[in-house]
Design an enzyme around this catalytic site. Structure first.
Site, mmCIF file in Angstrom:
data_model
loop_
_atom_site.group_PDB
_atom_site.id
_atom_site.type_symbol
_atom_site.label_atom_id
_atom_site.label_comp_id
_atom_site.label_asym_id
_atom_site.label_seq_id
_atom_site.Cartn_x
_atom_site.Cartn_y
_atom_site.Cartn_z
ATOM 1 C CE1 TYR A 142 -3.227 -2.893 0.598
ATOM 2 C CE2 TYR A 142 -4.554 -0.992 1.140
ATOM 3 C CZ TYR A 142 -4.452 -2.316 0.810
ATOM 4 O OH TYR A 142 -5.589 -3.067 0.674
ATOM 5 C CE LYS A 193 2.658 -17.589 -2.995
ATOM 6 N NZ LYS A 193 1.879 -18.847 -3.044
ATOM 7 C CG ASP A 225 -0.784 -20.365 -1.389
ATOM 8 O OD1 ASP A 225 -0.159 -20.071 -0.363
ATOM 9 O OD2 ASP A 225 -0.301 -21.078 -2.290
ATOM 10 C CG ASP A 249 -7.629 -5.194 2.049
ATOM 11 O OD1 ASP A 249 -8.673 -5.122 2.725
ATOM 12 O OD2 ASP A 249 -7.493 -4.658 0.938
ATOM 13 C CG ASP A 253 -12.874 -7.723 3.289
ATOM 14 O OD1 ASP A 253 -12.805 -7.169 4.412
ATOM 15 O OD2 ASP A 253 -13.158 -7.113 2.252
#
Ligand code: NAD
Length: 361
Positions: A142, A193, A225, A249, A253
């Site tokens: 970001y 990751k 993942d 993020d 959600d």
């Protein structure tokens, strides 16, 4: 009587509607706890763009810096979507987080027993889910540099964002992760990751090192993942999750859906001197202005504000309990009512929670 100065930033759309109910709840708790709340409202997001031309006016930022805590609604909407990235309504919140150094975003995702059937997943999968996702909030993709779009002479273009973290940034959010896990079931999943990204390898090394200071917490490293799959297959395996900005993020959600509705999920952004508390959901332009939004996420955010910024854990527990009682009595806003179920509006749900608090005082 002590005074708590709260900056109230309702923002746009349903942000205005749900924040009003959260303020009523704080006032009610304050009255019985001998704490005076001083609420000062300020503009942010689209409302601020319309009034001043900027998504975060200097007077809003100054008010936030001088307050004990910030109660935030939501920002954005189709009216401001055409604006350039740097002037968009959502930019106001991003700049505020960065300015106040709010580097840790806590998002609890818990299935309320009486709402298990509102979840899109099977009861056997979601029942008992109780997760806190801690998302790093001021670094990573970001904010990383370089960023931008290069235009080439042949009309094509190339866009760049950078995922960058320093070991200091990782360490401080990892410590929040371990501290939160310690107050819960003492299990921390650090999500990365590391099989592909060097930044994730550094993340993993630093979290492992910090973990040596918390021998009572069980740490596991999970690839993002894999975590995303496990959250919908066996969410009860998780307790506390800590991860970088973009992964957080997306995963928070995903975890939100387990709880049945976006309208149920509070959040806290911590790190600097002033904490910011907001529902996870956005401005919901599809239902804004109709008085039907679920205010529970905003009300539970107000409870987090008391817990983390005002050290009022007992009062925060009272608000959580009042919300649970109202739900147990069968009251629902439209988003959690189920097909054909009877529902109450935003203000009415606020009345019910305030009523429970007054009865339980
Ligand atoms: P959203 O969360 O606003 O809405 C998603 C869906 O959930 C909609 O169908 C909405 O009606 C429903 N919903 C959300 N909150 C609800 C509530 N309290 N009660 C009942 N139903 C609720 O997400 P979106 O539609 O992707 O975004 C709309 C706008 O909000 C966009 O401009 C987006 O940028 C902005 N947004 C802001 C924030 C923030 O300020 N922190 C966060 C997310 C999205």
């Amino acid at each position: 009587m002590t005074t708590a100065r709260i900056a109230v930033l309702p923002g746009d759309g349903i942000g205005q509607e749900v924040t009003a109910q959260a303020v009523r709840v704080l006032e009610t708790v304050g009255r019985s706890a001998g704490l005076k709340f001083e609420f000062e409202h300020a503009l942010i997001g689209g409302a601020a763009i319309d009034a001043t031309g900027a998504p975060l006016p200097p007077q809003t930022l100054a008010l936030c810096r001088q307050s004990h805590a910030i109660l935030f609604g939501a920002v954005g909407g189709p009216k401001w979507d055409h604006l350039p990235q740097e002037q968009k309504a959502e930019r106001g919140l991003l700049v505020l987080r960065k300015d106040l150094d709010l580097f840790a975003n806590l998002r609890p995702a818990r299935t309320f027993p009486m709402l298990v059937d509102a979840s899109p997943l099977k009861r056997s999968v979601v029942e008992g889910t109780d997760i806190v996702v801690i998302r790093e909030l001021t670094g990573g993709l970001y904010y990383g540099e370089p960023r931008g779009v290069e235009q080439f002479a042949d009309g094509s273009a190339r866009a760049i964002n950078t995922m960058a973290y320093t070991s200091r940034e990782i360490e401080r959010v990892a410590r929040v992760g371990f501290e939160v896990a310690r107050k819960r079931r003492r299990r921390l999943a650090s999500v990365d990751k590391a099989n592909v990204l060097v930044v994730s390898q550094l993340w993993r090394d630093v979290v492992t090192r910090v973990g040596r200071d918390y021998p009572d917490v069980t740490l596991e490293h999970v690839l993002v993942d894999n975590c995303s799959m496990a959250l919908v297959q066996r969410p009860t395996q998780f307790d506390t999750i800590v991860t970088e900005n973009t992964f957080g993020d997306i995963l928070s959600d995903e975890a939100a859906i387990l709880a049945g509705s976006m309208g149920m999920l509070p959040s806290a952004s911590l790190g600097g001197r002033v904490g910011l508390y907001e529902p996870v959901h956005g401005t919901a332009p599809d239902i804004a202005g109709q008085g039907i939004a679920n205010p529970i996420a905003a009300v539970l955010s107000a409870a987090m504000l008391m817990r983390y910024s005002l050290n009022m854990g007992r009062e925060a527990d009272r608000v959580d309990a009042a919300v649970s009682r109202v739900l147990t009595q069968g009251h629902r806003t439209r988003d959690i009512a189920g097909a054909g179920g009877k529902s109450v509006g935003t203000r009415e749900m606020g009345d019910l929670i305030v009523g429970e608090l007054e009865r339980g005082a």
